[in-house]
Design a protein around this motif. Structure first.
Motif, PDB file in Angstrom:
ATOM      1  N   LEU A  11       0.852  -0.933   0.008  1.00  0.00           N
ATOM      2  CA  LEU A  11       0.109  -0.181  -0.179  1.00  0.00           C
ATOM      3  C   LEU A  11       1.048   1.219  -0.100  1.00  0.00           C
ATOM      4  O   LEU A  11       1.128   2.562  -0.459  1.00  0.00           O
ATOM      5  CB  LEU A  11      -0.917  -0.287   0.784  1.00  0.00           C
ATOM      6  CG  LEU A  11      -2.088   1.370   1.761  1.00  0.00           C
ATOM      7  CD1 LEU A  11      -2.614   1.689   0.422  1.00  0.00           C
ATOM      8  CD2 LEU A  11      -2.673   0.677   2.637  1.00  0.00           C
ATOM      9  N   TYR A  14       2.040   3.358  -3.222  1.00  0.00           N
ATOM     10  CA  TYR A  14       0.880   4.100  -4.078  1.00  0.00           C
ATOM     11  C   TYR A  14       1.438   4.797  -4.889  1.00  0.00           C
ATOM     12  O   TYR A  14       1.658   5.574  -4.488  1.00  0.00           O
ATOM     13  CB  TYR A  14      -0.247   3.513  -3.832  1.00  0.00           C
ATOM     14  CG  TYR A  14      -0.854   4.131  -4.447  1.00  0.00           C
ATOM     15  CD1 TYR A  14      -2.147   4.099  -5.875  1.00  0.00           C
ATOM     16  CD2 TYR A  14      -1.464   5.914  -4.467  1.00  0.00           C
ATOM     17  CE1 TYR A  14      -3.373   3.997  -6.476  1.00  0.00           C
ATOM     18  CE2 TYR A  14      -2.421   6.642  -6.077  1.00  0.00           C
ATOM     19  CZ  TYR A  14      -2.903   5.848  -6.873  1.00  0.00           C
ATOM     20  OH  TYR A  14      -3.505   6.509  -7.930  1.00  0.00           O
ATOM     21  N   ASP A 143      -7.798   2.132 -10.234  1.00  0.00           N
ATOM     22  CA  ASP A 143      -7.893   3.929 -10.550  1.00  0.00           C
ATOM     23  C   ASP A 143      -7.555   4.442 -12.312  1.00  0.00           C
ATOM     24  O   ASP A 143      -7.571   5.243 -12.439  1.00  0.00           O
ATOM     25  CB  ASP A 143      -6.555   4.232  -9.725  1.00  0.00           C
ATOM     26  CG  ASP A 143      -5.380   3.716  -9.519  1.00  0.00           C
ATOM     27  OD1 ASP A 143      -4.785   2.915 -10.521  1.00  0.00           O
ATOM     28  OD2 ASP A 143      -4.087   4.798  -9.532  1.00  0.00           O
ATOM     29  N   CYS A 317     -12.216   1.682  -6.162  1.00  0.00           N
ATOM     30  CA  CYS A 317     -11.791   1.933  -5.447  1.00  0.00           C
ATOM     31  C   CYS A 317     -10.460   2.511  -6.078  1.00  0.00           C
ATOM     32  O   CYS A 317      -9.814   2.059  -7.035  1.00  0.00           O
ATOM     33  CB  CYS A 317     -10.939   0.184  -4.833  1.00  0.00           C
ATOM     34  SG  CYS A 317     -11.937  -0.305  -3.902  1.00  0.00           S
ATOM     35  N   ARG A 318      -9.267   3.002  -5.083  1.00  0.00           N
ATOM     36  CA  ARG A 318      -8.210   3.390  -5.495  1.00  0.00           C
ATOM     37  C   ARG A 318      -7.009   2.296  -6.259  1.00  0.00           C
ATOM     38  O   ARG A 318      -6.793   2.441  -6.710  1.00  0.00           O
ATOM     39  CB  ARG A 318      -7.136   4.453  -5.009  1.00  0.00           C
ATOM     40  CG  ARG A 318      -6.315   5.861  -5.444  1.00  0.00           C
ATOM     41  CD  ARG A 318      -6.073   6.074  -4.219  1.00  0.00           C
ATOM     42  NE  ARG A 318      -4.558   5.245  -3.483  1.00  0.00           N
ATOM     43  CZ  ARG A 318      -3.613   6.040  -2.678  1.00  0.00           C
ATOM     44  NH1 ARG A 318      -3.777   6.842  -2.507  1.00  0.00           N
ATOM     45  NH2 ARG A 318      -3.629   4.636  -1.459  1.00  0.00           N
ATOM     46  N   ASP A 319      -7.215   1.605  -4.935  1.00  0.00           N
ATOM     47  CA  ASP A 319      -6.277   0.525  -5.031  1.00  0.00           C
ATOM     48  C   ASP A 319      -6.526  -1.004  -4.452  1.00  0.00           C
ATOM     49  O   ASP A 319      -7.521  -0.602  -3.990  1.00  0.00           O
ATOM     50  CB  ASP A 319      -4.830   0.298  -4.340  1.00  0.00           C
ATOM     51  CG  ASP A 319      -5.018   1.071  -3.595  1.00  0.00           C
ATOM     52  OD1 ASP A 319      -5.228   0.276  -2.029  1.00  0.00           O
ATOM     53  OD2 ASP A 319      -4.955   2.721  -3.058  1.00  0.00           O
ATOM     54  N   GLN A 322      -8.223  -0.905  -0.695  1.00  0.00           N
ATOM     55  CA  GLN A 322      -9.506  -0.405  -0.665  1.00  0.00           C
ATOM     56  C   GLN A 322     -10.599  -1.409  -0.587  1.00  0.00           C
ATOM     57  O   GLN A 322     -11.515  -0.802  -0.934  1.00  0.00           O
ATOM     58  CB  GLN A 322      -9.542   1.342  -1.423  1.00  0.00           C
ATOM     59  CG  GLN A 322      -7.724   2.346  -1.564  1.00  0.00           C
ATOM     60  CD  GLN A 322      -7.780   2.623  -0.124  1.00  0.00           C
ATOM     61  OE1 GLN A 322      -8.356   2.738   1.071  1.00  0.00           O
ATOM     62  NE2 GLN A 322      -6.064   2.920   0.249  1.00  0.00           N
ATOM     63  N   ARG A 372      -7.650  -3.580   5.923  1.00  0.00           N
ATOM     64  CA  ARG A 372      -7.505  -2.733   4.977  1.00  0.00           C
ATOM     65  C   ARG A 372      -6.216  -3.862   5.277  1.00  0.00           C
ATOM     66  O   ARG A 372      -4.893  -2.686   5.680  1.00  0.00           O
ATOM     67  CB  ARG A 372      -7.791  -1.501   4.901  1.00  0.00           C
ATOM     68  CG  ARG A 372      -6.675  -0.959   3.901  1.00  0.00           C
ATOM     69  CD  ARG A 372      -6.749   0.692   3.392  1.00  0.00           C
ATOM     70  NE  ARG A 372      -6.350   1.494   3.974  1.00  0.00           N
ATOM     71  CZ  ARG A 372      -6.133   2.794   4.795  1.00  0.00           C
ATOM     72  NH1 ARG A 372      -6.710   3.676   3.134  1.00  0.00           N
ATOM     73  NH2 ARG A 372      -5.632   3.202   5.065  1.00  0.00           N
ATOM     74  N   THR A 424     -10.739   5.990  -1.104  1.00  0.00           N
ATOM     75  CA  THR A 424      -9.746   5.604  -0.282  1.00  0.00           C
ATOM     76  C   THR A 424     -10.720   5.481   0.591  1.00  0.00           C
ATOM     77  O   THR A 424     -11.841   6.669   0.621  1.00  0.00           O
ATOM     78  CB  THR A 424      -8.611   6.015   0.277  1.00  0.00           C
ATOM     79  OG1 THR A 424      -8.940   7.312   0.411  1.00  0.00           O
ATOM     80  CG2 THR A 424      -7.836   6.252  -0.895  1.00  0.00           C
ATOM     81  N   GLU A 426      -9.880   6.345   3.669  1.00  0.00           N
ATOM     82  CA  GLU A 426      -9.841   7.959   4.025  1.00  0.00           C
ATOM     83  C   GLU A 426     -10.879   8.464   3.642  1.00  0.00           C
ATOM     84  O   GLU A 426     -11.360  10.186   4.411  1.00  0.00           O
ATOM     85  CB  GLU A 426      -8.338   8.511   3.976  1.00  0.00           C
ATOM     86  CG  GLU A 426      -7.300   8.136   5.117  1.00  0.00           C
ATOM     87  CD  GLU A 426      -6.525   7.243   4.012  1.00  0.00           C
ATOM     88  OE1 GLU A 426      -7.144   6.182   3.492  1.00  0.00           O
ATOM     89  OE2 GLU A 426      -5.988   5.740   4.880  1.00  0.00           O
ATOM     90  N   ASP A 427     -11.138   9.313   2.770  1.00  0.00           N
ATOM     91  CA  ASP A 427     -11.609  10.043   1.998  1.00  0.00           C
ATOM     92  C   ASP A 427     -13.635   9.587   2.407  1.00  0.00           C
ATOM     93  O   ASP A 427     -14.727  10.259   3.235  1.00  0.00           O
ATOM     94  CB  ASP A 427     -11.989   9.478   0.506  1.00  0.00           C
ATOM     95  CG  ASP A 427     -10.811   9.701  -0.333  1.00  0.00           C
ATOM     96  OD1 ASP A 427     -10.102  10.978   0.065  1.00  0.00           O
ATOM     97  OD2 ASP A 427     -10.511   8.907  -1.721  1.00  0.00           O
TER      98      ASP A 427
END
Ligand code: B3K
Ligand code: ZN
Length: 878
Positions: A11, A14, A143, A317-319, A322, A372, A424, A426-427
């Motif tokens: 992670l 990234y 992404d 998902c960004r990656d 996530q 995660r 993510t 966090e978002d």
């Protein structure tokens, strides 16, 4: 097969791609042995990226036949093909350019069922997580979002149906017995959501009008002749669409929504944009062939995949780290849906049972990982109950912590702010921090820290001060890669009950960390004083299973019986019953001759006699903890045979004490008239089945089960009677004849025959191994089909403790041989079955050593897929 050891992805590493993908145009010329895929990709260099940075495209088992940039063939010196991808150099330093790639693939030779493959003559795809790279060279990561146009050309006779994502733009005849169709998906998406289906299938169709008035054509495609069996799935789909509008404000966004059911599929289903592809097990149902459990699963999975349209597809998902962002959240949404459609309390108990049976052992063993994960070698090994079910519990805790209004507002904000993005964790969390004003920093440890928190609960009543002091201590055991753990923010719902089981007002000091009935445990040790109590209350803590934790608490049998008999929270009642039963079951299975606590029997029989309770709840409450539950409670040195003996003895003791009550239940819970799959009728059938189990234990003869088998007029009753008969009296003539009758009656329906395999693979005891081995050669078994593999080998491995853990270790050798064999064709299925051995360290030493030796043999076998080698190495190391 990929035989390299695979690289660890982290992670922390990234970073976005150097090139932005704007548009994708794909043309497929379908052929079973040589499908031509022409891909045109429009890219531009991201701002700040060096003008000579090369373009990397992922690829796997592809044959490249043409490569051009802006219509000019790329010279050989300007590209490099490797086994895992393609590098192109010398690309324009600025502005947009087109890369045209032609690859040839062989769908009929694709046994991994990842990428484009064939199932019963139908072309279909599975791209998540990284299957698209098996179709064409591509930046195969979530992404990279683009708009797709897809043209499919195929033989008209064998593939009259040509489907892809989005809306159909048009199609026509190609003259030579072939035809084509073009699809356009206006919603930018990552390639893992790409889908293509081509073949000859039947369909059922219904219109749906969204709340803003959009007309949507709903279509479910199944094999010809099976159309009537898709009706329940269609009904579940319409209910899901309406519910998502009503509860989450999510509306569908294309003119067509399609589901295709296929018989060869690695998992349950896949949420491809506008074109969900399903394992037919989770689409097809009728009373004669599907059980109540099948109906409930179809409803849940149809909903789950549909709900991904917003949580997963519109916001992706960004990656892959996530993954819980879409999976945990979507499981939470499907749990809420099922709770609203059925009984909330019963659904909650079922969720907790599942979590404790599947996720807790994962979190306590060598495969433990955070919701995660921080790194992976094979992402497909991370579609786990931790990411899904614990991920859902984490979402549920957010809802508990911030309250319903801030949760709703937070979801609205998440949809508004991140629509069309790859987001993510966090978002997601930030949205709830904003709408609630609560700091969720400590809470976010639930995403990064693996392991189930253990909470020690101690209480003290001070009669003079009229106070009740609750002292809590939390700890998380070390997990692979995480030896130190920090204190977590754990929301615990609680009640204090009086001697009649009534809730008392919670009066605490003004600065106590408690909101409403939710106590916030945030310290390693924390103490709360409840005031103004006239007598010592009974504590009911973690009501509704507000946090996925293990409580270490010593409550007296009398206290547990009070909670079990009177709590208004049905989950708490069920949990108290389990806690009441466990000491007897554990003691008996470690050699003590404990007979069941009379209070346990009394409490169970009071539930059996209480006709005001929902029957589905009574069925759950009257079911003793499973052998696996008992093994988990014992923890180490478990002897599966002794556990079974102890459980059977308790079952018989309860049965003897309550025979007449169970007789009554068996009669009153009959559901006359035609079968309906509604939750209430299902609950009655479940309770009747429990009664039959007790009655059979009391009689000690196969008679009642054989009679129930003969009388059954639906698959729920039939398969329950079959299992009871075959598991309790495996060598009886009644069991043999029921198995024969079942096979004759349903031999032409593979999904039903799976139940026949399951019934036999789960017969307790050492002889089942030979039976399973023999069934591998049965004409109804098919090694190439994942459902068959799971029903015979998978259930033997996961759901037959006394069979798998034969004292001589032969079943471990068998399993390893099977995994090696399956791995050559389908690594994902092989790796999944292998996880059944993850708890080998808890076995008593003789069995433990045999399991370890078998695992070591697997680890050193070659070739071995990355999927299997990742799991076996972690199981052995952890
Ligand atoms: N997203 C898929 C699972 C894909 C698994 C890839 N190995 C189905 C689901 O969770 O909805
Ligand atoms: Zn999902």
């Amino acid at each position: 097969m990929r035989t390299d050891t695979g690289q660890t992805v982290s992670l922390a590493d990234y970073r976005p791609t150097d090139f932005v993908l704007e548009r994708v145009d794909l043309t497929f010329e379908l052929d079973p042995a040589a499908t031509k895929v022409e891909s045109r990709l429009i890219f531009h260099r991201r701002d700040g990226v060096s003008p000579d940075a090369p373009l990397w495209l992922d690829g796997d088992e592809l044959s490249l036949t043409a490569l051009a940039v802006d219509q000019t063939p790329v010279p050989e010196h300007a590209y490099t093909v490797q086994s895992n991808g393609l590098t192109i150099t010398g690309l324009p330093g600025s502005g947009a350019f087109e890369v045209m790639i032609t690859t040839i693939i062989a769908p009929q030779a694709n046994t991994k069922l990842m990428g484009l493959y064939r199932t019963s003559g139908v072309y279909c795809t599975q791209c998540e997580a990284d299957g698209f790279r098996r179709i064409t060279y591509f930046p195969d990561r979530p992404d990279v979002l683009a708009v797709y146009t897809v043209t499919i050309m195929a033989d008209k006779a064998t593939a009259p149906l040509l489907l892809s994502n989005g809306n159909r733009l048009g199609g026509g005849d190609l003259g030579d017995g072939r035809h084509f169709a073009t699809w356009f998906d206006p919603h930018p998406k990552p390639c893992y959501l790409f889908a293509l289906v081509a073949g000859d299938l039947g369909v059922i169709e219904e219109p749906f009008v969204t709340r803003s008035g959009r007309n949507v054509a709903l279509k479910i495609y199944v094999e010809h002749g099976k159309e009537p069996r898709a009706a329940y799935a269609m009904d579940a789909l319409k209910r899901s669409m309406r519910w998502d509008e009503d509860v989450f404000g999510c509306e569908y966004d294309l003119d067509i929504f399609m589901i295709v059911a296929v018989s060869d599929f690695n998992m349950g289903a896949m949420e491809n944009k506008g074109l969900n592809i399903f394992n037919d097990k989770y689409v097809l149902a009728d009373p004669e062939t599907a059980t109540d459990t099948d109906y409930a699963l179809i409803e849940a999975i149809i909903a789950h995949e549909y709900f991904h349209n917003w949580t997963g597809n519109r916001i992706t998902c960004r990656d892959w780290f996530q993954l819980c962002l879409k999976e945990g959240l979507t499981v939470y949404r499907d749990h809420e849906f099922s709770a609203d459609q059925r009984s909330r309390a019963v659904k909650r108990i079922a969720e907790v049972r599942h979590l404790k049976a599947e996720q807790f052992p994962e979190d306590a063993g060598p495969l433990a990982h955070p919701v995660r994960p921080q790194q992976y070698r094979e992402i497909n090994n991370f579609y786990t109950t931790t990411v899904y079910e614990k991920g859902s519990e984490v979402t549920r805790m957010i809802a508990t912590l911030v309250g319903p209004e801030a949760f709703k507002a937070g979801m609205d904000l998440y949809f508004a702010r991140h629509d069309g993005q790859a987001a993510t964790v966090e978002d997601f969390v930030a949205c709830f921090e904003e709408t609630s004003g609560r700091d969720l920093t400590q809470f976010s440890l639930w995403y990064s820290q693996a392991g189930t928190p253990h909470i020690t609960v101690e209480t003290n009543f001070d009669a003079d001060a009229r106070t009740f002091t609750l002292s809590l201590a939390q700890a998380v055991k070390p997990t692979p890669g995480q030896s130190e753990k920090a204190a977590m923010h754990i929301p615990l719902r609680l009640a204090l009950l009086n001697a009649h089981g009534e809730s008392l007002p919670l009066k605490v000091a003004a600065d106590a960390d408690i909101t409403g009935d939710v106590l916030h445990l945030t310290e390693t040790k924390q103490r709360i004083v409840f005031e103004n109590l006239s007598g010592s209350p009974i504590l009911s803590i973690n009501r509704g299973f507000s946090a996925p934790v293990t409580l270490i608490q010593s409550q007296s049998p009398a206290e547990l019986a009070l909670i079990a008999g009177h709590e208004t929270d049905l989950y708490a009642r069920w949990q108290a019953l389990t806690d009441l039963a466990m000491p007897t079951l554990m003691a008996a299975s470690t050699g003590d001759t404990a007979s069941p606590d009379p209070l346990l029997i009394e409490t169970l029989l009071a539930i059996a006699a209480d006709d005001a309770l929902e029957s589905a709840f009574s069925a759950l409450a009257l079911t003793l903890p499973s052998e696996a539950d008992i093994a988990r409670a014992i923890g180490a040195n478990t002897d599966p045979d002794a556990i079974r003996t102890a459980r059977q003895a308790t079952l018989k003791a309860v049965a003897n004490a309550g025979a007449s009550l169970f007789d009554d239940l068996f009669t009153t819970m009959a559901t006359p008239g035609p079968f309906t799959p509604d939750a209430q009728s299902a609950g009655k059938r479940a309770l009747r089945a429990v009664a039959l189990t007790y009655l059979t234990a009391a009689d000690g003869t196969p008679d009642r089960a054989a009679q129930a088998f003969a009388d059954a007029n639906n698959m729920t009753d039939l398969s329950q009677a079959l299992n009871l008969l075959v598991h309790t009296f495996p060598n009886s003539s009644e069991a043999k004849s029921a198995l024969d009758t079942f096979a004759t009656r349903f031999g032409d329906n593979p999904l039903v025959i799976d139940k026949w395999f399951v019934a036999q693979a789960t017969i307790p005891g050492p002889d089942t191994l030979a039976r399973v081995q023999a069934l591998l050669n049965h004409p109804l078994f098919n090694r190439n089909n994942p459902n068959r593999l799971r029903s015979l080998i998978g259930t033997f491995a996961f759901s037959n403790p006394t069979g798998l853990h034969r004292a001589d270790g032969k079943a471990y050798d068998f399993l390893v041989d099977q995994i090696l064999e399956i791995d050559r064709r389908n690594p994902q299925v092989a790796a999944r079955i292998l996880t059944s051995l993850r708890s080998w360290r808890q076995l008593e030493p003789v069995r433990g050593q045999k399991a370890q030796a078998a695992l070591a043999r697997l680890a050193s076998a070659r070739p071995l897929s990355n999927d299997v080698s990742d799991i076996v190495e972690r199981i052995l190391e952890g």
